[in-house]
Design a protein around this motif. Structure first.
Motif, PDB file in Angstrom:
ATOM      1  N   LEU A   5      48.551  40.796  41.881  1.00 38.19           N
ATOM      2  CA  LEU A   5      49.074  42.108  41.503  1.00 38.19           C
ATOM      3  C   LEU A   5      48.611  42.481  40.093  1.00 38.19           C
ATOM      4  O   LEU A   5      48.234  43.639  39.839  1.00 38.19           O
ATOM      5  N   SER A   6      48.606  41.523  39.183  1.00 39.11           N
ATOM      6  CA  SER A   6      48.124  41.774  37.814  1.00 39.11           C
ATOM      7  C   SER A   6      46.659  42.192  37.831  1.00 39.11           C
ATOM      8  O   SER A   6      46.248  43.104  37.097  1.00 39.11           O
ATOM      9  N   TYR A   7      45.864  41.543  38.689  1.00 38.42           N
ATOM     10  CA  TYR A   7      44.442  41.886  38.790  1.00 38.42           C
ATOM     11  C   TYR A   7      44.269  43.349  39.180  1.00 38.42           C
ATOM     12  O   TYR A   7      43.467  44.080  38.580  1.00 38.42           O
ATOM     13  N   PHE A   8      45.008  43.791  40.181  1.00 35.25           N
ATOM     14  CA  PHE A   8      44.846  45.162  40.642  1.00 35.25           C
ATOM     15  C   PHE A   8      45.392  46.175  39.626  1.00 35.25           C
ATOM     16  O   PHE A   8      44.841  47.272  39.487  1.00 35.25           O
ATOM     17  N   ARG A   9      46.420  45.813  38.919  1.00 35.18           N
ATOM     18  CA  ARG A   9      46.903  46.711  37.871  1.00 35.18           C
ATOM     19  C   ARG A   9      45.874  46.837  36.749  1.00 35.18           C
ATOM     20  O   ARG A   9      45.632  47.943  36.240  1.00 35.18           O
ATOM     21  N   GLN A  10      45.267  45.736  36.384  1.00 34.47           N
ATOM     22  CA  GLN A  10      44.263  45.764  35.325  1.00 34.47           C
ATOM     23  C   GLN A  10      43.004  46.517  35.745  1.00 34.47           C
ATOM     24  O   GLN A  10      42.311  47.094  34.897  1.00 34.47           O
ATOM     25  N   ASN A  11      42.712  46.509  37.033  1.00 37.59           N
ATOM     26  CA  ASN A  11      41.486  47.139  37.532  1.00 37.59           C
ATOM     27  C   ASN A  11      41.732  48.490  38.192  1.00 37.59           C
ATOM     28  O   ASN A  11      40.825  49.033  38.826  1.00 37.59           O
ATOM     29  N   ARG A  12      42.922  49.028  38.033  1.00 39.20           N
ATOM     30  CA  ARG A  12      43.251  50.288  38.705  1.00 39.20           C
ATOM     31  C   ARG A  12      42.254  51.394  38.390  1.00 39.20           C
ATOM     32  O   ARG A  12      41.790  52.095  39.307  1.00 39.20           O
ATOM     33  N   GLU A  13      41.898  51.576  37.136  1.00 42.01           N
ATOM     34  CA  GLU A  13      40.999  52.665  36.780  1.00 42.01           C
ATOM     35  C   GLU A  13      39.627  52.485  37.423  1.00 42.01           C
ATOM     36  O   GLU A  13      39.013  53.459  37.880  1.00 42.01           O
TER      37      GLU A  13
END
Length: 376
Positions: A5-13
């Protein structure tokens, strides 16, 4: 918070920017050059991330893409499609735009958002060095919106080698997955009459449009919405001029059904249509092109496992519902392969000018797909 989940939040943009790029690369089902161009773009996106991808060139439709990642005896198949219902130039008339937590654009929801999830789920597994004891195969076809006639053999062959199939069609608005879909049939009714001038020769004519009007009423009466059975005459044409009795007419018919027996019964009824007016001839063509996706024990078991994974890893409650539209998941479920659909982005407005993606769902759904690929 889980590392996925942290990975996808960090890569959202990065994911949003990719989605914007995909929407700008228009890909109408019937415009092969555009789909071919998008297939090359997607091939580059996967391969530049160190993920094996192969372009499968086609003669009559745009190229398909086959992606393979991981190793192991078992395989999970992921289904996506790159084609959209929108004609070339739609993105100029309706440019991609962000408005709050929504992204608008033709094909964003159905289903270029799902392609983004497929790519970034594999990137997450690779970059986070997650343990994956299986192969993941992603098929991205270019003919889903027109029936998947060319890609169906490929999809079914890959499904037969898979323990489960995950389809990245968009979620039911609100986030529900799809554990059942209606079957779909498309038919054409062609009628021939006899042309005549509407003045002196009127009685010599036999109107194919008059005949068609009778059959339209009969066809719509075959619907039984309580059983999930609907027929719709969605396109008609016929005749030449208002002062000529119409020699020909034609209608296209859409069939949707839940119970396979209902579908077969209607097919027989359509093929047994007979002329009503003297001097008329008619013919019916078409068939059921997608069997229904039913809540089989295999599919329900897969959904329950997905619920367990979502709750334990992401504290996410998954719900499911039914969709009236068909998808490539219909094919794989009919083979008896455990299939789960609607794992793509949340949003609304498929096939409409108001189509949008809820941007937070790129994070939530991306993390969900990654966890499913690893833990199923």
């Amino acid at each position: 918070m889980s590392e996925v989940l942290s990975y996808f939040r960090q890569n959202r943009e990065r994911i949003v920017e990719l989605l914007e790029e995909l929407v700008k690369l228009e890909s109408p089902s019937l415009h092969k050059p555009s789909c071919d161009k998008l297939a090359i773009f997607l091939w580059d996106q996967f391969t530049s991330s160190g993920i094996e991808a192969t372009i499968l060139e086609q003669q009559k439709v745009g190229s398909f893409l086959r992606v393979e990642f991981g190793q192991g005896e078992e395989q999970i198949l992921v289904l996506c499609h790159m084609d959209t219902v929108w004609s070339l130039g739609e993105v100029r008339r309706r440019p991609v735009k962000r408005q709050g937590e929504k992204l608008y654009g033709p094909g964003a929801y159905d289903m270029k958002g799902g392609i983004c999830l497929g790519l970034f789920s594999l990137k997450a597994i690779k970059e986070l060095e997650l343990s994956l004891n299986k192969r993941v195969v992603i098929i991205i076809n270019s003919d889903e919106e027109i029936g998947s006639h060319f890609s169906r053999p490929l999809i079914e062959a890959e499904a037969k080698s898979s323990k489960a199939v995950l389809c990245l069609e968009p979620a039911i608005p609100g986030g529900k997955l799809k554990t059942s879909r209606k079957g779909v049939g498309v038919f054409t009714l062609r009628i021939k009459g006899r042309a005549a001038h509407t003045a002196g020769d009127y009685k010599q004519g036999v109107s194919a449009i008059h005949e068609l009007a009778h059959h339209i009423l009969k066809i719509h009466k075959l619907s039984d919405p309580r059983r999930g059975l609907t027929l719709n005459v969605g396109r008609v044409e016929g005749g030449t001029l208002s002062n000529v009795v119409a020699a020909t007419s034609e209608a296209e018919i859409d069939l949707r059904f839940i119970d396979p027996a209902d579908g077969e019964k209607v097919v027989n009824q359509l093929y047994n249509l007979r002329p009503i007016l003297p001097g008329i001839s008619l013919e019916v063509s078409g068939a059921i092109n997608r069997p229904p996706l039913l809540p089989t024990p295999q599919n329900q078991s897969l959904f329950r496992r997905a619920q367990e994974i979502a709750l334990s890893e992401l504290n996410l409650q998954l719900e499911a519902g039914m969709s009236g539209g068909g998808s490539d998941a219909n094919f794989t479920s009919a083979l008896g392969i455990p299939t789960l659909d609607g794992l793509g982005v949340d949003g609304d407005g498929a096939h409409s000018v108001d189509e949008f993606v809820l941007l937070p769902s790129l994070v939530e759904r991306g993390a969900l797909l990654t966890e499913l690929l690893v833990k199923l």
